[in-house]
Motif scaffolding. Structure first.
Motif, PDB file in Angstrom:
ATOM      1  N   LYS A  20      18.759 -16.901  54.995  1.00  0.00           N
ATOM      2  CA  LYS A  20      17.996 -17.615  53.979  1.00  0.00           C
ATOM      3  C   LYS A  20      18.405 -17.113  52.588  1.00  0.00           C
ATOM      4  O   LYS A  20      18.486 -15.920  52.352  1.00  0.00           O
ATOM      5  N   GLY A  21      18.688 -18.040  51.685  1.00  0.00           N
ATOM      6  CA  GLY A  21      19.033 -17.695  50.318  1.00  0.00           C
ATOM      7  C   GLY A  21      20.526 -17.636  50.037  1.00  0.00           C
ATOM      8  O   GLY A  21      20.937 -17.462  48.896  1.00  0.00           O
ATOM      9  N   VAL A  22      21.353 -17.779  51.055  1.00  0.00           N
ATOM     10  CA  VAL A  22      22.805 -17.709  50.861  1.00  0.00           C
ATOM     11  C   VAL A  22      23.315 -19.037  50.324  1.00  0.00           C
ATOM     12  O   VAL A  22      23.038 -20.093  50.878  1.00  0.00           O
ATOM     13  N   GLU A  23      24.037 -18.981  49.209  1.00  0.00           N
ATOM     14  CA  GLU A  23      24.609 -20.182  48.598  1.00  0.00           C
ATOM     15  C   GLU A  23      26.035 -20.434  49.080  1.00  0.00           C
ATOM     16  O   GLU A  23      26.408 -21.548  49.396  1.00  0.00           O
ATOM     17  N   SER A  24      26.874 -19.384  49.102  1.00  0.00           N
ATOM     18  CA  SER A  24      28.262 -19.541  49.544  1.00  0.00           C
ATOM     19  C   SER A  24      28.758 -18.251  50.179  1.00  0.00           C
ATOM     20  O   SER A  24      28.284 -17.166  49.862  1.00  0.00           O
ATOM     21  N   VAL A  25      29.723 -18.410  51.074  1.00  0.00           N
ATOM     22  CA  VAL A  25      30.327 -17.272  51.768  1.00  0.00           C
ATOM     23  C   VAL A  25      31.844 -17.444  51.725  1.00  0.00           C
ATOM     24  O   VAL A  25      32.365 -18.500  52.070  1.00  0.00           O
ATOM     25  N   GLU A  26      32.542 -16.409  51.264  1.00  0.00           N
ATOM     26  CA  GLU A  26      34.011 -16.393  51.270  1.00  0.00           C
ATOM     27  C   GLU A  26      34.462 -15.240  52.156  1.00  0.00           C
ATOM     28  O   GLU A  26      33.988 -14.130  52.006  1.00  0.00           O
ATOM     29  N   VAL A  27      35.366 -15.537  53.074  1.00  0.00           N
ATOM     30  CA  VAL A  27      35.891 -14.511  53.962  1.00  0.00           C
ATOM     31  C   VAL A  27      37.389 -14.396  53.731  1.00  0.00           C
ATOM     32  O   VAL A  27      38.112 -15.391  53.807  1.00  0.00           O
ATOM     33  N   ASN A  28      37.853 -13.187  53.428  1.00  0.00           N
ATOM     34  CA  ASN A  28      39.275 -12.923  53.233  1.00  0.00           C
ATOM     35  C   ASN A  28      39.685 -11.882  54.270  1.00  0.00           C
ATOM     36  O   ASN A  28      39.440 -10.687  54.091  1.00  0.00           O
ATOM     37  N   ARG A  29      40.288 -12.342  55.359  1.00  0.00           N
ATOM     38  CA  ARG A  29      40.646 -11.446  56.450  1.00  0.00           C
ATOM     39  C   ARG A  29      41.759 -10.486  56.053  1.00  0.00           C
ATOM     40  O   ARG A  29      41.792  -9.335  56.500  1.00  0.00           O
ATOM     41  N   LYS A  30      42.658 -10.918  55.192  1.00  0.00           N
ATOM     42  CA  LYS A  30      43.776 -10.064  54.782  1.00  0.00           C
ATOM     43  C   LYS A  30      43.285  -8.815  54.051  1.00  0.00           C
ATOM     44  O   LYS A  30      43.809  -7.723  54.245  1.00  0.00           O
ATOM     45  N   VAL A  47      34.684  -5.584  55.826  1.00  0.00           N
ATOM     46  CA  VAL A  47      34.462  -5.783  57.258  1.00  0.00           C
ATOM     47  C   VAL A  47      35.807  -5.767  57.974  1.00  0.00           C
ATOM     48  O   VAL A  47      36.747  -6.432  57.550  1.00  0.00           O
ATOM     49  N   LYS A  48      35.909  -5.029  59.044  1.00  0.00           N
ATOM     50  CA  LYS A  48      37.135  -4.977  59.840  1.00  0.00           C
ATOM     51  C   LYS A  48      37.182  -6.217  60.726  1.00  0.00           C
ATOM     52  O   LYS A  48      36.379  -6.387  61.633  1.00  0.00           O
ATOM     53  N   MET A  49      38.132  -7.136  60.425  1.00  0.00           N
ATOM     54  CA  MET A  49      38.298  -8.373  61.194  1.00  0.00           C
ATOM     55  C   MET A  49      39.741  -8.476  61.655  1.00  0.00           C
ATOM     56  O   MET A  49      40.662  -8.266  60.879  1.00  0.00           O
ATOM     57  N   ASP A  50      39.928  -8.839  62.930  1.00  0.00           N
ATOM     58  CA  ASP A  50      41.268  -8.889  63.503  1.00  0.00           C
ATOM     59  C   ASP A  50      41.791 -10.309  63.712  1.00  0.00           C
ATOM     60  O   ASP A  50      42.990 -10.544  63.649  1.00  0.00           O
ATOM     61  N   CYS A  51      40.894 -11.258  63.995  1.00  0.00           N
ATOM     62  CA  CYS A  51      41.365 -12.590  64.381  1.00  0.00           C
ATOM     63  C   CYS A  51      40.488 -13.671  63.741  1.00  0.00           C
ATOM     64  O   CYS A  51      39.525 -13.376  63.043  1.00  0.00           O
TER      65      CYS A  51
END
Length: 145
Positions: free
Chosen positions: A49-59, A30-34
């Motif tokens: 629904k059904g999501v256990e964990s979410v990790e976001v790495n902007r770099k 995903v293109k993320m700027d900020c």
């Protein structure tokens, strides 16, 4: 929660039982700027629904979702935030047989990763021609002589 759902399937009539999705790891580019973009994507995916964990790495422009979800639904939810997204196209370099095949190298890939391509080295057409000179069915039908 998992044990109760499992046991409740035995108590319900057979026609109303639902088949549970398997736990899987979905990786999306995903293109993320900020920080705002990061929060927006994380909030949209974590409410599914059904999501256990979410990790976001902007770099690395990478979102990792663990849970009982389908990859296409997660991708659709991320795209609904207005961000450009696609399924994570990179795999670790040590898993690829031919990391230097055409199209595998991408300078935007994270260190130690290459693009996921199933390219094999080009074979010579002359190999096929040599094999066709001889026939196992008729030994006396050699094309060279």
């Amino acid at each position: 929660m998992g044990a109760l759902n499992y046991l409740s399937n035995f108590c319900t009539p057979t026609r109303t039982r639902t088949k549970r999705k398997t736990m899987q790891k979905v990786e999306i580019k995903v293109k993320m700027d900020c920080d705002g973009c990061e929060r927006k994507v994380k909030k949209a995916v974590s409410t599914m629904k059904g999501v256990e964990s979410v990790e976001v790495n902007r770099k690395q422009s990478r979102v990792i979702v663990n849970g009982y979800v389908e990859a296409n639904r997660v991708l659709k939810r991320v795209k609904s935030t207005g961000k450009r997204a696609e399924i994570w196209p990179y795999i670790p370099q040590h898993l690829v047989h031919y990391p230097h095949a055409s199209g595998a190298y991408d300078k935007r890939a994270p260190p130690g990763h290459v693009k996921n391509t199933f390219a094999f080295p080009a074979s010579d057409a002359s190999d096929n021609n040599i094999v066709s000179f001889f026939s196992d069915d008729n030994v006396n039908a050699c094309s060279i002589m």
